[in-house]
Write an enzyme that holds these catalytic residues in place. Structure first.
Site, PDB file in Angstrom:
ATOM      1  N   GLN A  13       0.832  -1.215   0.000  1.00  0.00           N
ATOM      2  CA  GLN A  13       0.000   0.000   0.000  1.00  0.00           C
ATOM      3  C   GLN A  13       0.865   1.264   0.000  1.00  0.00           C
ATOM      4  OE1 GLN A  13      -3.508   1.678   2.790  1.00  0.00           O
ATOM      5  NE2 GLN A  13      -1.543   1.615   3.842  1.00  0.00           N
ATOM      6  N   ASP A  61      13.673 -11.144  -1.963  1.00  0.00           N
ATOM      7  CA  ASP A  61      12.903 -11.617  -0.818  1.00  0.00           C
ATOM      8  C   ASP A  61      13.778 -11.372   0.408  1.00  0.00           C
ATOM      9  OD1 ASP A  61      10.442 -13.969  -0.347  1.00  0.00           O
ATOM     10  OD2 ASP A  61      11.783 -13.408   1.280  1.00  0.00           O
ATOM     11  N   ALA A  85       7.373  -6.057   4.714  1.00  0.00           N
ATOM     12  CA  ALA A  85       7.136  -6.739   5.992  1.00  0.00           C
ATOM     13  C   ALA A  85       5.967  -7.709   5.872  1.00  0.00           C
ATOM     14  CB  ALA A  85       6.798  -5.720   7.083  1.00  0.00           C
ATOM     15  N   GLN A  86       5.910  -8.657   6.787  1.00  0.00           N
ATOM     16  CA  GLN A  86       4.667  -9.397   7.049  1.00  0.00           C
ATOM     17  C   GLN A  86       3.946  -8.446   7.988  1.00  0.00           C
ATOM     18  OE1 GLN A  86       1.681 -10.526   7.927  1.00  0.00           O
ATOM     19  NE2 GLN A  86       2.542 -11.325   9.822  1.00  0.00           N
ATOM     20  N   SER A  87       2.979  -7.705   7.461  1.00  0.00           N
ATOM     21  CA  SER A  87       2.475  -6.532   8.174  1.00  0.00           C
ATOM     22  C   SER A  87       1.141  -6.765   8.900  1.00  0.00           C
ATOM     23  CB  SER A  87       2.336  -5.362   7.193  1.00  0.00           C
ATOM     24  OG  SER A  87       1.226  -5.575   6.340  1.00  0.00           O
ATOM     25  N   THR A 128       6.540   1.112  13.771  1.00  0.00           N
ATOM     26  CA  THR A 128       5.076   1.128  13.913  1.00  0.00           C
ATOM     27  C   THR A 128       4.604   1.417  15.338  1.00  0.00           C
ATOM     28  OG1 THR A 128       3.172  -0.400  14.009  1.00  0.00           O
ATOM     29  CG2 THR A 128       5.315  -1.409  14.081  1.00  0.00           C
ATOM     30  N   TYR A 154       4.218  -9.520  15.752  1.00  0.00           N
ATOM     31  CA  TYR A 154       4.522  -8.447  14.791  1.00  0.00           C
ATOM     32  C   TYR A 154       5.175  -7.263  15.496  1.00  0.00           C
ATOM     33  CZ  TYR A 154       3.649  -4.371  11.796  1.00  0.00           C
ATOM     34  OH  TYR A 154       3.793  -3.210  11.071  1.00  0.00           O
ATOM     35  N   HIS A 184      -2.442   3.664   8.977  1.00  0.00           N
ATOM     36  CA  HIS A 184      -2.818   4.517   7.845  1.00  0.00           C
ATOM     37  C   HIS A 184      -3.422   3.659   6.744  1.00  0.00           C
ATOM     38  CE1 HIS A 184       1.513   3.704   7.916  1.00  0.00           C
ATOM     39  NE2 HIS A 184       1.415   3.513   6.600  1.00  0.00           N
ATOM     40  N   ARG A 189      -5.569  -0.252   0.713  1.00  0.00           N
ATOM     41  CA  ARG A 189      -5.308  -1.049   1.906  1.00  0.00           C
ATOM     42  C   ARG A 189      -5.742  -2.494   1.672  1.00  0.00           C
ATOM     43  NH1 ARG A 189      -2.431  -1.619   6.623  1.00  0.00           N
ATOM     44  NH2 ARG A 189      -3.478  -0.658   8.387  1.00  0.00           N
TER      45      ARG A 189
END
Ligand code: NAP
Ligand code: GDD
Length: 326
Positions: A13, A61, A85-87, A128, A154, A184, A189
């Site tokens: 995103q 990767d 990231a694995q977000s 984050t 995370y 955000h 998204r």
């Protein structure tokens, strides 16, 4: 001469908005993508700029350090935006080791590659508000000095990466900024995050394509801003003389329930007629409350969001109405 930027995780995103932003500023933009068995989904969010040849794509990767080294070495970027990231927080409880490997190990791989092969590059790291966990200052805000006590794999993985950024900044005098961004959103998204999931399902219900929206915890509170505003803050951080950390947030907080109520009422519906809850969308440990204080960013970066919560949600509603009517 135009600057050269590398966006790690170009199909995300934020990356898609950042790529457009940097191209407008005249940057030469490189981006990294992952291999996927469905090739179309490797570049869904950047299709327009990819087709026009405006972005130079490289496979990388974060779990493959050979690919990280090669791309960092080859591109010699002035600015590296590490956004990959694995977000997803809930998914991180199911994939804890993978989340750690990608978010913490992957950040280490980027920092090491920059240190060894491209030390002139300025680095932005996507930290984050999830790192705060349930800690909060007495005035009800989280800021750069608030203790970081994460409550998800995370959040833990990002705190490890955030600490590495400080370590590499101090030990090797590298230019690394860690942006502590609060939630955000945008029409781009992922539809398994609560805002876009809510908007998509509510629009489907409105158009008679679905009957109900099933959510988890309706009582947690988030500070929601627009991704387009937040990528500008990333860029501003790398234009400063010194590397620093910044909280990027709106300073407002709302519950999931308030967000849901807004979306349904905007579409002329009563949310209680359509929303159900299911424990399967709840996390083993929840972050209950986020409200960021962006004073430092406002003062040092002159950063100011253009979107309000309402204009952002309205844009998402409009987007899905248009898409689904097609
Ligand atoms: P996103 O949409 O999930 O994008 C993440 C990107 O990372 C995708 O392009 C994804 O590739 C890539 N990626 C995932 N695993 C990878 C791996 N092993 N190797 C290489 N690339 C990989 O996330 P976002 O919302 O744009 O967020 C950008 C960054 O900011 C993330 O680091 C996120 O954790 C952080 N952040 C986000 C928010 C927010 O509210 N959005 C707030 C604070 C921090 P695919 O497209 O192939 O999946
Ligand atoms: N995803 C999701 N799906 N969340 C739900 C649902 C549901 O069906 N129902 C309720 N929620 C609640 C979650 O429990 C959480 O309290 C809140 O909605 C927001 O969830 P997400 O939209 O998944 O975002 P997040 O806050 O967990 O994480 C996002 O923001 C972080 C910054 O604070 C992600 O973008 C992270 O990558 C980011 O770091």
């Amino acid at each position: 001469m135009s600057k050269n930027a590398l966006i790690v995780g170009a199909n995300g995103q934020d990356a898609s908005y950042l790529a457009e932003f940097l191209l407008e500023k005249g940057y030469k933009v490189h981006g990294t993508i992952r291999r996927n068995s469905v090739p179309e989904s490797q570049t869904t969010r950047i299709e327009g700029i990819r087709e026009s040849g405006l972005i130079d794509l490289h496979y990388m990767d974060l779990t493959d350090t050979i690919s990280v080294d090669s791309v960092v070495k080859e591109t010699q970027a002035d600015e590296i935006y590490h956004l990959a990231a694995q977000s997803h927080v809930q998914v991180s409880f199911e994939l804890p080791k993978y989340t750690l490997d990608v978010n913490s190990g992957g950040t280490l791989a980027i920092l090491e590659a920059v240190r060894r092969f491209s030390p002139h590059s300025k680095v932005y790291h996507a930290a984050t508000s999830e790192m705060f966990g349930n800690s909060c200052d007495a005035d009800g805000f989280q800021r750069e000095t608030t203790p970081l006590i994460p409550v998800s794999p995370y959040g833990c993985s990002k705190l490890y990466a955030h600490s590495l950024c400080h370590n590499y900044r101090n030990a090797y005098k590298m230019f690394i900024c860690s942006g502590i961004l609060f939630n955000h959103e945008s029409p781009r998204r992922g539809i398994n995050f609560v805002t876009n999931k809510t908007v998509l399902e509510a629009v489907k219900i409105k158009l008679g394509m679905s009957k109900k929206l099933v959510l988890g915890n309706l009582y947690s509170k988030r500070d929601w801003g627009h991704a387009k505003d937040y990528v500008e803050a990333m860029w501003l951080m790398l234009q400063q003389d010194k590397p620093n950390d910044f909280v990027i947030a709106t300073g407002e907080t709302r519950s999931v329930k308030e967000m849901v109520k807004y979306v349904f009422s905007k579409l002329g519906m009563n949310w209680e007629d359509h929303v159900q809850t299911d424990k399967k969308f709840e996390r083993p440990e929840e972050l209950d409350y986020l409200r960021g204080d962006p004073t430092k960013a406002k003062q040092l970066l002159s950063w100011k969001p253009k979107y309000t919560f309402e204009s952002m949600m309205d844009e998402m509603i409009e987007y899905w109405l248009k898409e689904l009517k097609k």
